[in-house]
Design a protein around this motif. Structure first.
Motif, PDB file in Angstrom:
ATOM      1  N   UNK A 276      14.144  75.791  82.333  1.00 44.99           N
ATOM      2  CA  UNK A 276      13.514  74.373  82.626  1.00 44.99           C
ATOM      3  C   UNK A 276      13.007  73.844  81.347  1.00 44.99           C
ATOM      4  N   UNK A 277      13.444  74.166  80.013  1.00 40.47           N
ATOM      5  CA  UNK A 277      12.992  73.451  78.809  1.00 40.47           C
ATOM      6  C   UNK A 277      13.962  72.567  78.298  1.00 40.47           C
ATOM      7  N   UNK A 278      15.202  72.288  78.969  1.00 38.69           N
ATOM      8  CA  UNK A 278      16.148  71.388  78.199  1.00 38.69           C
ATOM      9  C   UNK A 278      17.407  71.726  78.200  1.00 38.69           C
ATOM     10  N   UNK A 279      17.936  72.841  78.602  1.00 39.23           N
ATOM     11  CA  UNK A 279      19.418  72.945  78.759  1.00 39.23           C
ATOM     12  C   UNK A 279      19.798  72.647  80.020  1.00 39.23           C
ATOM     13  N   UNK A 280      21.063  72.481  80.203  1.00 45.30           N
ATOM     14  CA  UNK A 280      21.508  72.143  81.564  1.00 45.30           C
ATOM     15  C   UNK A 280      21.438  73.108  82.657  1.00 45.30           C
ATOM     16  N   UNK A 281      21.544  72.515  83.839  1.00 42.60           N
ATOM     17  CA  UNK A 281      21.117  73.600  85.033  1.00 42.60           C
ATOM     18  C   UNK A 281      22.225  74.836  85.049  1.00 42.60           C
ATOM     19  N   UNK A 282      23.372  74.551  84.584  1.00 42.14           N
ATOM     20  CA  UNK A 282      24.255  75.711  84.483  1.00 42.14           C
ATOM     21  C   UNK A 282      23.945  76.752  83.255  1.00 42.14           C
ATOM     22  N   UNK A 283      23.302  76.009  82.235  1.00 41.92           N
ATOM     23  CA  UNK A 283      22.892  76.955  81.220  1.00 41.92           C
ATOM     24  C   UNK A 283      21.773  77.693  81.705  1.00 41.92           C
ATOM     25  N   UNK A 284      20.927  77.178  82.046  1.00 41.72           N
ATOM     26  CA  UNK A 284      19.573  77.764  82.536  1.00 41.72           C
ATOM     27  C   UNK A 284      19.933  78.984  83.605  1.00 41.72           C
ATOM     28  N   UNK A 285      20.958  78.638  84.659  1.00 39.62           N
ATOM     29  CA  UNK A 285      21.212  79.682  85.325  1.00 39.62           C
ATOM     30  C   UNK A 285      22.079  80.841  84.551  1.00 39.62           C
ATOM     31  N   UNK A 286      22.681  80.440  83.692  1.00 44.28           N
ATOM     32  CA  UNK A 286      23.405  81.551  82.868  1.00 44.28           C
ATOM     33  C   UNK A 286      22.205  82.533  82.132  1.00 44.28           C
ATOM     34  N   UNK A 287      21.196  81.900  81.338  1.00 41.16           N
ATOM     35  CA  UNK A 287      20.515  82.684  80.798  1.00 41.16           C
ATOM     36  C   UNK A 287      19.518  83.702  81.871  1.00 41.16           C
TER      37      UNK A 287
END
Length: 555
Positions: A276-287
């Motif tokens: 929620x802090x600025x990565x892409x949705x795909x990257x957020x989901x990976x984290x």
């Protein structure tokens, strides 16, 4: 930072005991007997001299990885009583509390610049007019728990009074205020050995008699994972994270190989979530996927009060949370990492296995493994339960998916067979948390397909079929690409089912839904912007781009 002294602790010698105190006459041993005893006892004496006894923390806390929120990543030093209490309110109203997000954690900068005349820490009266005890009472009234921050040095990282040589006094304050969780940092540590400083606070917390989760923010120095379980409930294995894919990837690489040290009550911590802090949705989901697979604490570092529906769809996925919170307490292990295509496997308490396929690279790639390699026993068939799209498929043992750049596909695998086809569900968009909907409950050919608040009506009841159709109204009508269109912007409408290629769809492992005829993604018109995800927004075909407005899950 000054490196710590790595001196060994000296054993404390037992006090001599007078012979008269034993109530018996002590006779000197002969030289022969003395020598015999030394020969017998020497191996034992050497064993105890060379292997100090481990001290287990065993405080009964954090039997699964802690979940909650911390203000630092989004707010830095701008923490206030109002922020903490509003976040507590939102955890309750949003349902995140029910999902397991229990801890509301205050980070650095909460205190005054100096201690009081008695040496006690003082909450900043401007930021916390009701004190920490007042905030704790409010948080507790919501059924949540309060966390606080200090440092195992002379000052915190932001320069406020630290707890070095004040451990018991500060622990007593925390307990008196009603604190339930302590994040204990490593700044300004004066080179005092790590274990000495962290053990001192462990013992001080225990002496208060209040159950307080002990989170050691020790940055992964001094191989903390090798001794952390005897001192704290969780320990940082990495440096500070930031909201970038490279930072997340670095922390993942450091943490993923430490599975043997984690377990109930003792967790490797690769730092707070930047979702929620600025990565892409795909990257957020990976984290979020990787942290869950690694049984890491799930501590949100964003402003949840203003989080988008897309962000909340990640934080609130109960199936992924269940992997993180599984009672077996095993951290997932990496069984393959060739060329940045990673396969992780995590055994679960009911015999299932969670498998995460992670693509570190900048282009989509196929990642494959097998049920056997993932640790499942031999079976005639296996169910692949996709934990983000909530689709199910059956395999004889192969586990494979096309994974987008920087993306993940996450499965829960069990013996037996299951399928999504023939079952009816709402189809929910990640960017809006709204359902695919036939406008105004209409059934006529050409009816607009849109998103709308989920209400359980027949106009939102989607049944995938073996032919690739997405049927509504008890199977009489199909989602249809208008006019057999194959270009971006083609409207998606309702039409009588006719077996056409423009009515065939693929529910992909990455959460997208693509038209078989066009290869384009089912898309909420207007992209990921909140203004484009309101009730009544039309569906269309669009070039697949990884946006949350092209991500779907079955309800």
């Amino acid at each position: 930072m000054t490196p710590p002294n790595r001196s060994r602790r000296r054993p404390v010698a037992a006090a001599p005991v007078a012979a008269s105190a034993l109530g018996a006459t002590v006779r000197p041993l002969s030289a022969t007997v003395t020598l015999s005893l030394l020969l017998v006892l020497a191996p034992v004496l050497l064993l105890f001299a060379g292997a100090p006894q481990a001290r287990a923390l065993d405080n009964g806390l954090a039997r699964t990885p802690p979940m909650g929120w911390n203000d630092w990543n989004a707010f830095g030093c701008n923490v206030t009583e109002q922020l903490v209490e509003q976040t507590a309110d939102y955890l309750v109203s949003s349902g995140l509390k029910d999902d397991g997000y229990t801890y509301v954690n205050i980070d650095d900068c909460w205190m005054s610049a100096s201690r009081d005349a008695n040496g006690n820490l003082v909450p900043d009266p401007a930021k916390f007019p009701d004190g920490i005890s007042g905030v704790a009472a409010y948080v507790h009234s919501k059924g949540l728990k309060l966390g606080i921050y200090e440092s195992a040095g002379t000052a915190t990282c932001a320069g406020y009074p630290g707890s070095l040589n004040h451990e018991q006094q500060d622990a007593d304050s925390f307990a008196a205020w009603g604190v339930d969780y302590l994040k204990y940092d490593n700044c300004n540590n004066q080179g005092v050995p790590y274990q000495q400083r962290y053990d001192a606070m462990r013992d001080a917390l225990a002496a208060t008699g209040r159950p307080i989760v002990f989170s050691m923010c020790e940055w992964g120095d001094d191989s903390v994972w090798t001794w952390g379980a005897a001192t704290g409930n969780l320990w940082r294995t990495t440096g500070d994270i930031n909201a970038s894919f490279s930072s997340m990837l670095s922390n993942f690489h450091t943490n993923v190989g430490l599975a043997q040290y984690a377990g109930p009550g003792a967790w490797n911590d690769p730092d707070m979530l930047e979702v929620g802090n600025g990565m892409s949705f795909t990257e957020d989901r990976s984290e979020f996927s990787l942290w869950a697979e690694m049984a890491a604490p799930l501590i949100s570092g964003t402003d949840l009060r203003s989080a988008s529906a897309a962000t909340l769809s990640l934080y609130g996925d109960k199936d992924v949370i269940a992997v993180d919170q599984d009672s077996l307490g095993k951290q997932g292990t990496e069984i393959s990492s060739s060329g940045g295509l990673d396969v992780l496997t995590k055994p679960l308490s009911n015999g299932d296995v969670a498998v995460t396929l992670f693509n570190e690279n900048s282009s989509a790639a196929t990642i494959s493994t097998t049920a056997s390699a993932a640790g499942l026993p031999a079976a005639a068939s296996y169910t692949l339960d996709n934990l983000w799209s909530h689709t199910k498929a059956t395999t004889s043992g192969a586990v494979s998916a096309t994974v987008p750049a920087h993306g993940t596909v996450m499965y829960r695998i069990s013996a037996g067979s299951a399928t999504t086809t023939g079952t009816t569900h709402p189809l929910i968009g990640a960017s809006s948390n709204r359902c695919v909907d036939a406008y105004d409950n209409q059934t006529a050919a050409g009816t607009k397909m849109e998103i709308w608040d989920c209400g359980g009506g027949a106009n939102q009841a989607v049944t995938p079929t073996a032919a690739g159709e997405l049927r509504l109204y008890n199977g009489t009508q199909c989602l249809d690409a208008d006019g057999n269109g194959t270009s971006a912007g083609t409207a998606v409408q309702l039409w009588s089912c006719n077996g056409g290629a423009n009515q065939q769809w693929k529910l992909n492992p990455d959460g997208t839904v693509t038209g078989v005829q066009s290869g384009l993604c089912l898309d909420v018109t207007g992209g990921d912007q909140a203004s484009g995800n309101v009730n009544g927004t039309a569906l269309e075909l669009w070039t697949c781009n990884g946006g949350a407005n092209q991500q779907w899950r079955l309800g």
